[in-house]
Every structure is written in C-alpha cells, then in structure tokens.
Design an enzyme around this catalytic site. Structure first.
Site, PDB file in Angstrom:
ATOM      1  N   HIS A  27      43.333  44.910  39.064  1.00  0.00           N
ATOM      2  CA  HIS A  27      44.516  45.020  38.077  1.00  0.00           C
ATOM      3  C   HIS A  27      45.671  44.597  38.823  1.00  0.00           C
ATOM      4  O   HIS A  27      45.918  45.141  39.707  1.00  0.00           O
ATOM      5  CB  HIS A  27      44.821  46.339  37.694  1.00  0.00           C
ATOM      6  CG  HIS A  27      43.406  46.869  37.034  1.00  0.00           C
ATOM      7  ND1 HIS A  27      43.317  46.768  35.653  1.00  0.00           N
ATOM      8  CD2 HIS A  27      42.358  47.416  37.283  1.00  0.00           C
ATOM      9  CE1 HIS A  27      42.187  47.345  35.076  1.00  0.00           C
ATOM     10  NE2 HIS A  27      41.487  47.957  36.241  1.00  0.00           N
ATOM     11  N   GLU A 208      32.775  54.109  33.904  1.00  0.00           N
ATOM     12  CA  GLU A 208      33.466  54.669  35.506  1.00  0.00           C
ATOM     13  C   GLU A 208      33.440  56.269  35.395  1.00  0.00           C
ATOM     14  O   GLU A 208      32.743  56.664  36.465  1.00  0.00           O
ATOM     15  CB  GLU A 208      35.005  54.124  35.187  1.00  0.00           C
ATOM     16  CG  GLU A 208      35.956  54.580  36.529  1.00  0.00           C
ATOM     17  CD  GLU A 208      37.361  54.079  36.274  1.00  0.00           C
ATOM     18  OE1 GLU A 208      37.762  53.634  35.124  1.00  0.00           O
ATOM     19  OE2 GLU A 208      38.016  54.019  37.388  1.00  0.00           O
ATOM     20  N   ASP A 286      39.614  46.748  42.360  1.00  0.00           N
ATOM     21  CA  ASP A 286      40.398  47.723  41.415  1.00  0.00           C
ATOM     22  C   ASP A 286      41.910  47.791  41.476  1.00  0.00           C
ATOM     23  O   ASP A 286      42.516  46.838  40.741  1.00  0.00           O
ATOM     24  CB  ASP A 286      39.941  49.007  41.176  1.00  0.00           C
ATOM     25  CG  ASP A 286      39.986  49.717  39.976  1.00  0.00           C
ATOM     26  OD1 ASP A 286      40.149  48.879  38.868  1.00  0.00           O
ATOM     27  OD2 ASP A 286      39.476  50.768  39.598  1.00  0.00           O
TER      28      ASP A 286
HETATM   29  N1  ADE Z   1      43.764  50.608  35.093  1.00  0.00           N
HETATM   30  C1  ADE Z   1      43.834  50.097  36.080  1.00  0.00           C
HETATM   31  N2  ADE Z   1      42.991  50.635  36.903  1.00  0.00           N
HETATM   32  C2  ADE Z   1      42.094  51.262  36.182  1.00  0.00           C
HETATM   33  C3  ADE Z   1      40.870  51.650  36.204  1.00  0.00           C
HETATM   34  N3  ADE Z   1      40.130  52.050  37.545  1.00  0.00           N
HETATM   35  N4  ADE Z   1      40.195  52.315  35.227  1.00  0.00           N
HETATM   36  C4  ADE Z   1      40.830  52.065  33.847  1.00  0.00           C
HETATM   37  N5  ADE Z   1      42.001  51.772  33.673  1.00  0.00           N
HETATM   38  C5  ADE Z   1      42.428  51.161  34.939  1.00  0.00           C
HETATM   39 ZN    ZN Z   2      39.538  48.685  36.685  1.00  0.00          ZN
END
Ligand code: ADE
Ligand code: ZN
Length: 346
Positions: A27, A208, A286
């Site tokens: 991200h 997740e 991430d």
């Molecule tokens: N936005 C940024 N990182 C994230 C993650 N690990 N899971 C969900 N949304 C996110």
């Molecule tokens: Zn993510």
C-alpha cells in the site's frame, strides 16, 4: 522447477537480497515514513498529534488490523498536492530499486484522500508520474492498483470508480482493503462485476484476519485473480486444493502478520505450509513504514525464523513473476534473470 544448486546457509540472506523479484502487495500510503509525514505536515500546514518522529514511531504498537488502520489513515492526512503523492511513491521506488525489485504493483486508497477534498486527478497523476519515472530512470516496472475501502459502502465504491475512470489508462486493476471482519467480499460483488467488464485486473484482501469463507467468496463472487494475504486459507483443506489447482496466487506479508498479531511469532508463520501445498505464494511488505521492514527484510527475517531454503527462495521469486500482471514476454525475461542470479551464486 529447476533444481537449485546447494547454497550455504550463511550466504542465503545475500542471495535473497540480490535475486530479482516482484512486489505485488504494497500500500503506497503504508510506505510513508515518519520523516516524510512530518516534512509534509510542515509544508502543507497539517497538524499531526505527535511531538516528533520518535513519538510517532513509538505509537506503532499494534494489536490487530484496526489498531493499525486508525494510525495509517491519520498518517495519510498530510498528503495534499500532486507532488506529495509523487514524492511518497518515488521514495518507495528508490528503495525497491535498491532491493532488486524489478516489478512493483502499488495499491492506493483514493477514498482516504477524496474524502478530505483532494481531487482524484491529484492522487492518480502524482502516483502515476512516479511510476513512469521509475521505468525511465531506475528500470523498475511499476503499475497502480486502485483499492476500494471495504468499511465504506458499495455505492461509495461505485462513485470512486466513476471519478477514476477518466484516468483508466493510469491504473491496471482494482483491489479491496481496510477493515476485513464484518465486510465480506460479497458486499462489493456488483462493483467488481463492473470493473471486470471494464477489463481491469481484480484482486482482494481476504483471509488476513477474516475466515476462509471470505477467500471462497472473493474467488467465486468477485472473481479475483489473486488473493491478498489469504493466510487463513490453511484452515480449510478444500480451499487449499482449490488455490493450488487454479494457481491462484497469495500475496503473503509476513512482517505485517507479525505486527498485527495474525501469528504470535514469525517462527509460527505458515508460509512453508502454503508453499509445500503447492500454492503460488509470494512474499510482500504490505505497509513497510509501519511494520518494520521493506521487502528484503521480509524475506531475510522469515527465512531465518522458519528455516526456508534456497529452493524456496527461487520458488518465491518465480511465483512473484508468475503472479504479476506484467506482459508474458517481460515475465520470461525476469525468470531468465532469476535463473542467472542463482547460477552466479552456485
Ligand atoms: N490497508 C493497508 N494495509 C492493509 C492491510 N494489511 N489489510 C487491510 N487493509 C489495509
Ligand atoms: Zn494489504
């Protein structure tokens, strides 16, 4: 799969750092380092409720996904002008180059910015110019994936898509991120169907923190090509077989999973189990500014903690190219570069 020559354990970290690789789950707002947050806070006159860089870093003690997201959205509030978006992405792409990342697919969260009055054009143009520059100046291939925030409504996702469509040539796909539990993929079935008609690539965070059923619905209802995270899939043997058979890549983020308490310790991460089951698992960072390491740190720390081998390293890099949305001919060239890097090390 070519047999990887034996490589001494003490040389493994260097091999991991040197091998060419793709990063598919980053991200870009999660690459914003505290130093840059404070610089932008000053230049844009946006107050941050922390005295300085150290105090902000000390706040990065997360207990779950939501505890992180609250700080992550606050950090992104300093991004105002096109230059801010460019500088953020450029800082990441310089790091990517230094880590032998040859391909990066960057997530961005436009709703975090448009909700504050920043124009979609500002966000996309700033990020896209950094991607173009990375291709020209660094030889790093970079593309953008627009993420919908799943804690917001599907109607708001449709509005976001409408705002982004004039710039469709500047992003290659859409994803789904933010608070997972309570916001299943099926909430976004219609907007993903529309994106599919538009010819966009489709990915979604699933499994997740959320259950394997979210991975099933991401596949069957959203029709995504990759699952972001997906680590909870190992609780469902039938799902594991489906992911392996259909070669659905998982973009796994070990240091993120550690920081957000998805696994109690890196030693207990299930990356090896996913690879041993024949899944197209990849390693990614991430939100590296928040989780204690960029891509190579994810590789070296996970390998040290779980005892993965040079063969696994080759597989993970090869998977990252297979799972990327780059052109097949380009993917073949990167695979050749990967094999050459391993041959040099033998
Ligand atoms: N936005 C940024 N990182 C994230 C993650 N690990 N899971 C969900 N949304 C996110
Ligand atoms: Zn993510």
């Amino acid at each position: 799969m070519p047999a990887v020559p034996p490589i001494a354990a003490e040389r493994l970290p260097e091999l991991l750092r040197r091998m060419p690789k793709a990063e598919l789950h980053i991200h870009i707002e999660g690459s914003l380092e505290p130093e840059l947050i404070f610089e932008m806070s000053r230049r844009n006159g946006i107050a941050i409720p922390y005295a300085g860089v150290e105090e902000l870093r000390r706040a990065y003690a997360f207990t779950n996904l939501q505890s992180f997201l609250d700080i992550y959205y606050a950090g992104a509030s300093v991004l105002i002008n096109e230059r801010d978006f460019h500088d953020m992405a450029w800082a990441y792409l310089l790091k990517a180059k230094a880590e032998n990342v040859v391909r990066a697919e960057l997530f961005f969260d436009p709703q975090t910015h448009t909700a504050r009055g920043v124009a979609m054009e500002t966000v996309i143009n700033g990020l896209h110019s950094a991607c173009t520059r990375a291709g020209a100046e660094l030889g790093v291939s970079a593309s953008l994936i627009l993420c919908f925030l799943r804690h917001l409504s599907e109607g708001e996702a449709f509005e976001t898509l409408e705002q982004a469509l004039p710039f469709q040539d500047k992003f290659i796909g859409v994803g789904l991120d933010s608070s997972e539990v309570g916001h299943p993929p099926e909430k976004f079935a219609k907007v993903f169907a529309r994106c599919r008609e538009l010819g966009l690539h489709l990915v979604a965070h699933a499994g997740e923190e959320g259950p394997p059923s979210y991975v099933w619905t991401a596949l069957d209802l959203l029709k995504v090509e990759r699952i972001d995270h997906g680590v909870q899939s190992s609780k469902d043997p039938q799902l594991m077989r489906r992911l392996a058979q259909d070669r659905i890549p998982l973009t796994v983020c070990p240091l993120s999973n550690l920081k957000l308490c998805v696994f109690p310790a890196l030693e207990q991460h299930n990356l090896r189990e996913l690879l041993d089951a024949g899944l197209v698992a990849t390693v990614n960072s991430d939100d590296p500014a928040y989780f204690g390491g960029y891509l190579n740190e994810n590789f070296t720390r996970t390998f040290a903690a779980t005892g993965l081998s040079a063969q696994h390293a080759w597989q993970l890099a090869a998977n990252s190219f297979e799972a990327s949305f780059a052109e097949p001919e380009q993917k073949r060239r990167w695979r050749d570069q990967l094999d050459a890097a391993f041959a040099q090390f033998a």
